[in-house]
Design an enzyme around this catalytic site. Structure first.
Site, PDB file in Angstrom:
ATOM      1  N   CYS A  79      -2.454   0.861  -5.221  1.00 26.50           N
ATOM      2  CA  CYS A  79      -1.129   0.562  -4.683  1.00 26.50           C
ATOM      3  C   CYS A  79      -1.119  -0.831  -4.025  1.00 26.50           C
ATOM      4  O   CYS A  79      -1.180  -1.831  -4.706  1.00 26.50           O
ATOM      5  CB  CYS A  79      -0.670   1.668  -3.745  1.00 26.50           C
ATOM      6  SG  CYS A  79       1.119   1.756  -3.551  1.00 26.50           S
ATOM      7  N   HIS A 170      -1.194   6.759  -6.881  1.00 27.83           N
ATOM      8  CA  HIS A 170      -2.224   7.277  -5.969  1.00 27.83           C
ATOM      9  C   HIS A 170      -3.043   8.356  -6.675  1.00 27.83           C
ATOM     10  O   HIS A 170      -2.651   9.525  -6.702  1.00 27.83           O
ATOM     11  CB  HIS A 170      -1.585   7.831  -4.695  1.00 27.83           C
ATOM     12  CG  HIS A 170      -1.054   6.780  -3.780  1.00 27.83           C
ATOM     13  ND1 HIS A 170      -1.839   6.141  -2.847  1.00 27.83           N
ATOM     14  CD2 HIS A 170       0.169   6.218  -3.682  1.00 27.83           C
ATOM     15  CE1 HIS A 170      -1.124   5.243  -2.198  1.00 27.83           C
ATOM     16  NE2 HIS A 170       0.104   5.265  -2.679  1.00 27.83           N
ATOM     17  N   GLU A 172      -5.643   9.703  -5.684  1.00 29.54           N
ATOM     18  CA  GLU A 172      -6.319  10.575  -4.725  1.00 29.54           C
ATOM     19  C   GLU A 172      -5.514  11.814  -4.347  1.00 29.54           C
ATOM     20  O   GLU A 172      -6.082  12.777  -3.821  1.00 29.54           O
ATOM     21  CB  GLU A 172      -6.683   9.787  -3.458  1.00 29.54           C
ATOM     22  CG  GLU A 172      -5.497   9.347  -2.614  1.00 29.54           C
ATOM     23  CD  GLU A 172      -4.896   8.021  -3.040  1.00 29.54           C
ATOM     24  OE1 GLU A 172      -4.179   7.413  -2.218  1.00 29.54           O
ATOM     25  OE2 GLU A 172      -5.129   7.590  -4.182  1.00 29.54           O
TER      26      GLU A 172
END
Length: 512
Positions: A79, A170, A172
């Protein structure tokens, strides 16, 4: 051990990146973006640049020297990290009209690269208003979405000595369905890191570190009966035994009968624990207080007073231990610390300065599920280890509006009924956290032939893996009905029960 270094630009997802990498079996360490890290260490296998609430176009841009990063070890920008690389390497980042928040779909199958090898799901999680409009000449596009032209990119072969990647989503978060595949590819295939990090190894290393650091000194720890402080105590107890002194304070806003039950558990465990019932000291100060931050500050201050008084009984103590874990930290510090402030937290206040003791926080970089794994390894009592998270300020922040002893009693009684019903039905171990919230709202009711005008109670029950995001639990209607009826029939003062179906975000788990 091999490790991945994460440079934190203030994203509240930064620790999730570390957590996902540790789930893969690789050690991950987080450093502030502006801290010079020795990346020449052979154990450092790669670097990740996190997201951020800041913009690369803004006045408060968070700068890092890419000259000492790119080409030295494999790099992945996430990001803001991706936008920063693009912006500083000949590309263009703009404030796009096509902003992406939430779920988005990648265009997979257009190109092949080791970073995205094995990714099958197109769904990822976006959270950005800026977007990369143009890449520099040394980079090429890997993935796009319908809304943005660059969802992932890489440096062309031969430009740097080591690969450089960037993604604007993202990987994660769990909503990026194949995000763990991408991270695994980066960490193991691109960085070549060995999967040699385990909870057992963390515990063993931490115990040895505590022995080396503390030596023959005594350590004080404030126990709460929760998982975090108990596992922290277990680690320290394994390292130094009776040199650890646990103080368990009853602040008057614990759950029903919790003080006596937890004290008995600690003593049976063999912990050197001192129970201190300071109920009146806390409740006298909290009487009539409505503001949640004032509640926290009062509880923190009185706790310090009580703790100091008890600590003076042990003049040879040199260390103060706390069960601080990362969600405590990430929600309490500023972006330039980094990470955006959401609320103050009882575990990261002024306790160390006040007591003039060295601080010991063995769990500071772990999430709750990782703490439990460490606790299982240390054979912490299941009665403690399987307990739901419970806020440090206790029921004080589960009673909205002015506090008084009667409201605390009402919520304790209602909460005990709710928790017992979850345990009896087998749902307690299937959910992350549950509790009752007494609302500052009264409504009319009818009980028998009499009109009542009593309080409304909210039930809160959520599922989560780390406390950073949470979904409301889909409990059976029959169970909710049973809980509602039992509370209304047995807790005089409550005549209406509702169920909270809010997710985090945008709501938080606790109401205050």
């Amino acid at each position: 051990m091999d490790k991945i270094i994460i440079l934190d630009f203030g994203s509240q997802y930064t620790q999730l990146i570390a957590r996902r990498i540790r789930e893969l079996g690789v050690n991950a360490q987080i450093f502030p973006y502006n801290k010079t890290v020795d990346i020449s260490d052979d154990e450092v296998k790669g670097l990740i640049l996190s997201g951020s609430p800041c913009s690369v176009r803004g006045k408060q841009v968070l700068d890092v020297d890419l000259g000492y990063l790119l080409g030295k070890k494999p790099v992945l920008g996430v990001c803001y990290g991706a936008q920063y690389i693009a912006h500083n390497q000949g590309g263009k980042v703009v404030a796009s009209d096509k902003r992406e928040y939430g779920r988005a779909n990648l265009s997979l199958g257009q190109v092949s690269d080791v970073l995205i090898d094995g990714m099958k799901s197109e769904q990822v999680w976006m959270s950005h208003s800026d977007t990369i409009a143009v890449l520099g000449d040394n980079f090429e596009i890997l993935l796009v979405t319908d809304a943005i032209p660059v969802a992932a990119f890489k440096a062309k072969d031969g430009v740097y000595d080591y690969p450089v990647y960037g993604v604007q989503f993202h990987p994660e978060v769990t909503h990026s369905l194949d995000g763990s595949v991408l991270l695994d590819n980066f960490v193991t295939k691109i960085c070549g890191a060995e999967k040699d990090w385990t909870s057992e190894k963390f515990a063993e290393n931490t115990i040895q570190e505590i022995k080396d650091k503390v030596g023959d000194d005594q350590v004080l720890i404030g126990l709460s009966g929760g998982v975090d402080s108990s596992v922290a105590a277990a680690l320290i107890h394994n390292a130094i035994g009776k040199q650890l002194i646990g103080i368990f304070v009853n602040n008057g806003v614990l759950r029903k009968d919790e003080f006596a039950e937890v004290t008995a558990t600690y003593k049976a465990w063999g912990l050197n624990v001192i129970p201190v019932d300071a109920t009146d000291e806390f409740l006298d100060q909290l009487e009539g207080v409505a503001d949640p931050e004032r509640k926290r500050k009062i509880i923190g201050k009185v706790f310090i007073d009580v703790f100091q008084r008890e600590a003076k009984k042990f003049p040879n103590v040199k260390w103060l231990a706390q069960g601080t874990i990362y969600p405590d930290v990430i929600e309490s510090v500023s972006v330039f610390g980094p990470s955006v402030t959401i609320k103050s937290h009882h575990n990261v206040g002024g306790l160390p300065d006040t007591l003039n003791l060295e601080l010991l926080e063995p769990l500071r970089m772990l999430f709750k599920d990782e703490v439990r794994k460490v606790g299982h390894y240390l054979k912490v009592s299941p009665d403690i280890l399987n307990r739901h998270p419970f806020p440090g300020p206790g029921l004080a922040i589960r009673i909205l509006g002015p506090l008084d002893r009667e409201k605390i009693r009402l919520n304790q009684e209602a909460d005990a009924i709710f928790i017992k019903a979850l345990k009896d039905s087998g749902y307690y171990d299937k959910v992350w956290q549950a509790g009752t919230i007494l609302l500052p709202v009264k409504s009319v009711g009818v009980m028998g032939d009499e009109r009542t005008y009593e309080y409304t109670l909210a039930l809160r029950c959520v599922n989560s893996s780390d406390g950073m995001t949470a979904e409301w639990s889909t409990l059976p209607y029959e169970l909710l009905g049973e809980v509602s009826n039992t509370i209304i029939n047995n807790v005089k003062g409550i005549n209406r029960v509702v169920y909270d179906i809010s997710t985090k975000p945008p709501a938080t788990i606790e109401w205050e």
